[in-house]
Write a protein that holds these residues in place. Sequence first.
Motif, short mmCIF file in Angstrom:
data_model
loop_
_atom_site.label_atom_id
_atom_site.label_comp_id
_atom_site.label_asym_id
_atom_site.label_seq_id
_atom_site.Cartn_x
_atom_site.Cartn_y
_atom_site.Cartn_z
N ARG A 41 0.85 -1.19 0.00
CA ARG A 41 0.00 0.00 0.00
C ARG A 41 0.88 1.23 0.00
NH1 ARG A 41 -5.42 -0.39 1.94
NH2 ARG A 41 -6.47 1.61 2.17
N ARG B 119 -3.52 0.92 -3.51
CA ARG B 119 -3.28 -0.48 -3.17
C ARG B 119 -2.46 -1.10 -4.28
NH1 ARG B 119 -8.56 -3.29 -2.93
NH2 ARG B 119 -8.04 -4.26 -4.91
N ARG C 165 -4.55 0.19 -7.34
CA ARG C 165 -5.95 0.58 -7.19
C ARG C 165 -6.00 1.89 -6.40
NH1 ARG C 165 -10.93 -1.96 -6.74
NH2 ARG C 165 -10.32 -2.80 -8.77
N LEU D 208 -7.60 4.49 -4.09
CA LEU D 208 -8.60 4.48 -3.02
C LEU D 208 -8.76 5.91 -2.53
CD1 LEU D 208 -7.30 1.32 -1.14
CD2 LEU D 208 -9.09 1.44 -2.87
N THR E 218 -18.42 -2.87 -2.82
CA THR E 218 -17.77 -2.23 -1.68
C THR E 218 -18.35 -0.85 -1.42
OG1 THR E 218 -15.71 -3.44 -2.07
CG2 THR E 218 -15.56 -1.46 -0.73
N GLU F 167 -10.08 -1.28 2.37
CA GLU F 167 -9.89 -0.29 1.32
C GLU F 167 -9.94 1.14 1.84
OE1 GLU F 167 -12.11 -0.84 -2.21
OE2 GLU F 167 -11.41 -2.89 -2.55
#
Length: 572
Positions: free
Chosen positions: A259, A276, A291, A293, A337, A362
């Motif tokens: 992360r 991520r 990803r 977030l 999510t 997340e």
Amino acid sequence: MSVRIGEVLIRYGHLSVDQLREALHYQKVHSSHFVASLVSLGFVTEDTVVNVLSRQYNLPVVDLSEVDIDINCLRLIPRDRAVNNRVLPLKKKGAVLKVAVTDPSDVMALDELKFMTGCRIDPVIAKESSIIQALEEYLGSDQTLEIEKVYNELIGESQEFELDMEEGTGEDQEVNIEQASEAPIIRLVNLILADSMKKNASDIHLESYQKDFRIRFRIDGVLYPIMSPPIRVKDAVVSRIKIMANLDIGERRMPQDGRIRIQITMGGRKKKIDFRVSTLPTLYGEKVVLRLLDSDKLPTDMRMLGFEKAALERFERAVSRPYGMVLVTGPTGSGKTSTLYTSLAKLNTDKVNIMTAEDPVEFNFHGINQVQINEQVGRTFAGTLRSFLRQDPNIILVGEIRDLETAEIAVKAALTGHLLLSTLHTNDAPSSIVRLTNMGIEPFLVASALNIICAQRLVRLICEHCQEEYKPPPELIQKLGIPEDEINSLILFKGTGCKFCADTGFKGRSGLYEVMDNSPAIQELILSEASASELRRVAKSEGMLTLREAGINKLKEGRTTIDEVLRETTMI
């Protein structure tokens, strides 16, 4: 020339002498343009400035959002000169070049334009912010140009790459896209991260092949190629990302997950965001996917998700109950999510104990106890859920029900006074019942524990700026299952592509929802182990909209296209 604009504003009674002095001082301290300084200080508005200058110099005011700009005219002058002088070439007719300006009194800038283009300049007045926005849209922002600059440096044959090994702390890091003194690889990675935010990407893909290295962004669910840096820099770029994610840069044989938590400075505004990171060894090197977030993009209101009114009322009623199971189903990337997090945000108060088991976590929420699943050390969904029941919870979220053990404990929690939210990977709502019973959960337990099941998909929305009505072939409409008597009266829209949607015709996404209540009739069918088709028939008779029907409603509202509905839903 700043003083001249100031004097004009004073003459028309919109500025005082003291305000002029303060604005000039502000301009010097902040290295900003004079009009921007006036607006920042709140002395005048841009509308006031352009209207006063229009009267003083007898020149028309133009709204650049309504003007067709000739891209070939923009290439007549260097971008830096256009930005510095706040000028925007619009159209050339013969030897006359129409140019939008913010300061028609700047004779030197107009003469420079005349010299560079060889044209007679026909000035019109426009807002400074509009000119800057148009220059960024057509010629690229400072950030985009910096990426190109760094990219060109990387292509140079003599380039050597440097990596700062001391920065892999895994803690919050600050990425400032204006740090031009950084090593090219570091700058390139920083700029890619910042550019992904600017383009509203959800994922960044870095892919290694035999003869090339490709970088793509996923925007509104679709992957778009962004750049292909020289293949010889791929290891350096991947290593830089690993350092930022606190991963082992020497391990290239096994997948790794990490992360990156950074603070990005863009245009003077600081913004925190998480990435991520997942690495995967492939035939020609490691593939990296990041990803994004961004908690700012997480919906704070259930109505923002795209529910139909009746479906939203049923879903909100189900998550407001003190106990029972709420299931959200759909494939990866369907927005499950977001739906669950938005539900938790509504339920999160000082009076309840909320606990979540996620893989991965997340978004971080204040007031919610979140646990990261780590099966390598024995922290499984089932084990964590079992521990939750000894922590006096009111509401439990389980990231995914993957196996019988997790399902059994989840059902037990829902039956013993807890509200449990979780996800399943099934195609529609009725299939989730069959999936649970096939796992080994007794039908009477499913019928007793379940509150509601919500299946969902995401469809792209038509760009509002280039939306236009069109008539598709009747056979394409028939694929949706719309009755023939409705086809002729159906008004459909599509996006033609414009600067606001990067010529895709789409901007943003919305959910399609299939919400099935666990009504007495449905409970009877569950107990009799009815098929998914029978469950669907009864649920539809009680008012459930299928995913396809929800998509058709979005279509009739002019919010999405036939292709999007056909891509994400099936005829049942």
